[in-house]
Design an enzyme around this catalytic site. Structure first.
Site, short mmCIF file in Angstrom:
data_model
loop_
_atom_site.label_atom_id
_atom_site.label_comp_id
_atom_site.label_asym_id
_atom_site.label_seq_id
_atom_site.Cartn_x
_atom_site.Cartn_y
_atom_site.Cartn_z
N ARG A 86 0.71 -1.09 -0.05
CA ARG A 86 -0.18 0.02 -0.06
C ARG A 86 0.97 1.16 -0.08
O ARG A 86 1.71 1.47 0.83
CB ARG A 86 -0.93 0.21 1.22
CG ARG A 86 -1.78 1.39 1.34
CD ARG A 86 -2.75 1.30 2.46
NE ARG A 86 -3.56 2.51 2.63
CZ ARG A 86 -3.22 3.37 3.48
NH1 ARG A 86 -2.58 3.18 4.49
NH2 ARG A 86 -3.89 4.71 3.64
N HIS A 108 -2.82 11.44 0.70
CA HIS A 108 -2.04 11.28 1.99
C HIS A 108 -1.52 12.53 2.41
O HIS A 108 -0.45 12.48 2.77
CB HIS A 108 -1.10 10.08 2.09
CG HIS A 108 -0.96 9.42 3.39
ND1 HIS A 108 -1.04 8.19 3.63
CD2 HIS A 108 -0.44 10.07 4.63
CE1 HIS A 108 -0.45 7.93 4.78
NE2 HIS A 108 -0.35 8.88 5.49
N GLU A 146 -6.88 8.97 6.26
CA GLU A 146 -7.23 9.77 7.44
C GLU A 146 -7.82 11.24 7.17
O GLU A 146 -6.98 12.02 7.80
CB GLU A 146 -6.03 9.63 8.35
CG GLU A 146 -5.57 8.13 8.77
CD GLU A 146 -4.38 7.98 9.69
OE1 GLU A 146 -4.27 6.93 10.23
OE2 GLU A 146 -3.72 9.18 9.98
N ASN A 159 -7.44 2.33 9.95
CA ASN A 159 -6.05 2.42 10.52
C ASN A 159 -6.22 2.51 11.96
O ASN A 159 -6.86 3.30 12.60
CB ASN A 159 -5.39 3.84 10.00
CG ASN A 159 -5.07 3.83 8.79
OD1 ASN A 159 -5.06 2.82 7.84
ND2 ASN A 159 -4.58 5.02 8.14
N TYR A 189 -4.38 2.41 15.77
CA TYR A 189 -2.95 2.62 16.76
C TYR A 189 -3.34 2.72 18.15
O TYR A 189 -2.30 2.12 18.95
CB TYR A 189 -2.28 3.89 16.33
CG TYR A 189 -1.77 3.78 14.96
CD1 TYR A 189 -0.21 3.10 14.52
CD2 TYR A 189 -2.27 4.44 13.95
CE1 TYR A 189 -0.09 3.28 13.56
CE2 TYR A 189 -1.78 4.35 12.74
CZ TYR A 189 -0.48 3.85 12.56
OH TYR A 189 -0.13 3.73 11.19
N GLU A 204 -3.52 0.37 8.18
CA GLU A 204 -2.14 0.64 8.95
C GLU A 204 -2.59 0.16 10.43
O GLU A 204 -3.55 0.18 11.03
CB GLU A 204 -2.11 2.19 9.11
CG GLU A 204 -1.71 2.95 7.78
CD GLU A 204 -1.37 4.37 7.95
OE1 GLU A 204 -1.12 4.86 9.05
OE2 GLU A 204 -1.72 5.18 7.06
#
Length: 443
Positions: A82, A126, A171, A297, A299, A351
């Site tokens: 990606r 991005h 995002e 994504n 985290y 991610e």
């Protein structure tokens, strides 16, 4: 955190395993072959904007070393890669003429990935808007959404049969809240009203781009990538529970509700008050285009404390070098919560990874904490799949240590270490672990 037992055989046979990067973070070649400046090129020149005073002019020099980096991907045994396209590399002004030399780079990269048996997953945006569009108002200007659709149409026209997926945005929460809300990211604006309006224009641009890409042939599956988290109240107090509900509404639901329910969440919309976005008739019909996939994504979780000072998160598994609490359980919690609220398309974990202060010692990089981090999150992902969430793939962030936005080069997320002075790549222990993990796949 402690290592957790997990195997590639715990996942479907056709599960996609990959790693990920983004253009500005690794490409360098900031003005090579006709590339125009982006808002991040400009932001890096602002005194104090980047913590270590660095910039992305060279980064990992991926523009010139892409063959070496694809060879690393092959050595790791991944199925897919990606990456994002730098809009100003292929269209320097963000509108008007196309830069064939810029498209040529991505053409060569796609060829190299295909030769090495890897599927290509492209993100159109991005965070690196062409500076020329910023000069005309950037994402605050509604017209930028149409310019983005034109760009998406051209990319799909050229590469639609060579890409497994195309994501419109990565995002958009960060673009709106960090770029326009608190000036932490480019373009460096701190204005809540602008931030909220930008979030709407980003969603609108997604919908327009989806329509534009559907209008041209190509097998690529189309979607969007969102950063998401669960929001946990620090205590059972009314204040903490209300804060957690507001946090989830203003972040996760703020983007998911328009995509799937043609509305903004009522709580967040009321709370924004006079800062609520200007919405034109038909906007939600444009935004809520059918999705072939949703990129998630993940985290950390959001820990919500109304106390002053806030009560810190318990962090039983520790924290990363970004100061983020490690909370792998939150991945399965999030996915199951989303499944309960929305008619989801197939999901990719686009991610997931951790920053660590890595160093080369004796030619090796020992990063057991990163290995444990990935193991824990893969176990949580396995549990979510077993509970019925349709997850099709996992992309470990990141392939390379890189320019970590306003942190500069001080934070290392890669499973491959980069010596920025020499551009020497060294596979970390986590990279070797990922290779060995993937070697256990059922074939």
């Amino acid at each position: 955190m402690k290592p957790i037992s997990v195997s590639a055989r715990d996942f479907p046979d056709d599960f996609v395993w990959g790693s990920a990067t983004s253009a500005f973070q690794i490409e360098g070649a900031a003005s090579a072959d006709g590339k125009g400046p982006s808002i991040w090129d400009s932001f890096c020149t602002r005194p104090g904007a980047i913590n270590d005073g660095s910039d992305g002019k060279v980064a990992c020099d991926h523009y010139h070393r892409y063959r070496e980096d694809v060879a690393l991907l092959r050595a790791l045994g991944v199925d897919a890669y990606r990456f994002s396209m730098a809009w100003s590399r292929v269209q320097p002004a963000g509108k008007g003429s196309w830069n064939e030399a810029g498209f040529g780079f991505y053409d060569r990269l796609l060829d190299e990935l295909a030769r090495n048996g890897m599927a290509s997953h492209l993100t159109l945006y991005h965070w690196d808007l062409p500076q020329a569009l910023q000069d005309e108002g950037g994402w605050l200007n509604r017209d930028t959404a149409q310019r983005f659709a034109d760009y998406a149409h051209e990319v799909k026209r050229r590469f639609g049969d060579r890409l497994a997926t195309i994501a419109t945005h990565n995002e958009p929460w960060c673009t709106a809240n960090l770029g326009y809300g608190n000036a932490q990211f480019a373009p460096g604006v701190a204005d809540l009203k602008q931030s909220v309006q930008v979030s709407h224009h980003l969603l609108l641009s997604h919908g327009l781009a989806m329509q534009a890409m559907r209008a041209v042939p190509g097998a690529a599956r189309l979607g969007i990538v969102l950063n998401q988290w669960t929001a946990h109240p620090a205590t059972d107090s009314d204040a903490d529970r209300a804060l957690a509900e507001w946090e989830y509404d203003r972040s996760v639901r703020w983007f998911m509700d328009p995509l799937f329910k043609k509305r903004y969440p009522a709580l967040a919309l009321r709370a924004h008050g006079a800062n609520a976005p200007r919405i034109q008739e038909g906007d939600f019909d444009i935004i809520a285009q059918p999705l072939d996939f949703l990129g998630c994504n993940y985290y950390f979780r959001s820990w919500c404390s109304a106390e002053e000072p806030p009560r810190p998160a318990p962090a039983p598994h520790g924290t990363t070098d970004m100061g983020w609490e490690i909370y792998p359980e939150g991945l399965s919690e999030l996915l199951l919560k989303l499944k309960g609220e929305y008619p989801l398309p197939p999901i990719y974990i686009t991610e997931n990874g951790m920053a660590r202060a890595d160093q080369v010692e004796g030619g090796r990089v020992h990063d057991p904490e990163r290995i444990a981090f990935v193991q824990g999150h893969l176990a949580a992902l396995r549990d979510a799949i077993r509970a019925g969430v349709d997850v099709r793939g996992y992309f470990l962030w990141s392939l390379l240590d890189n320019f970590e936005w306003n942190s500069g080069y001080a934070k290392r997320f890669g499973i491959v270490h980069v010596d920025y002075a020499t551009q020497q790549r060294t596979i970390k222990d986590s990279g070797y672990w990922y290779r060995d993990f993937l070697s256990g796949r059922a074939r």
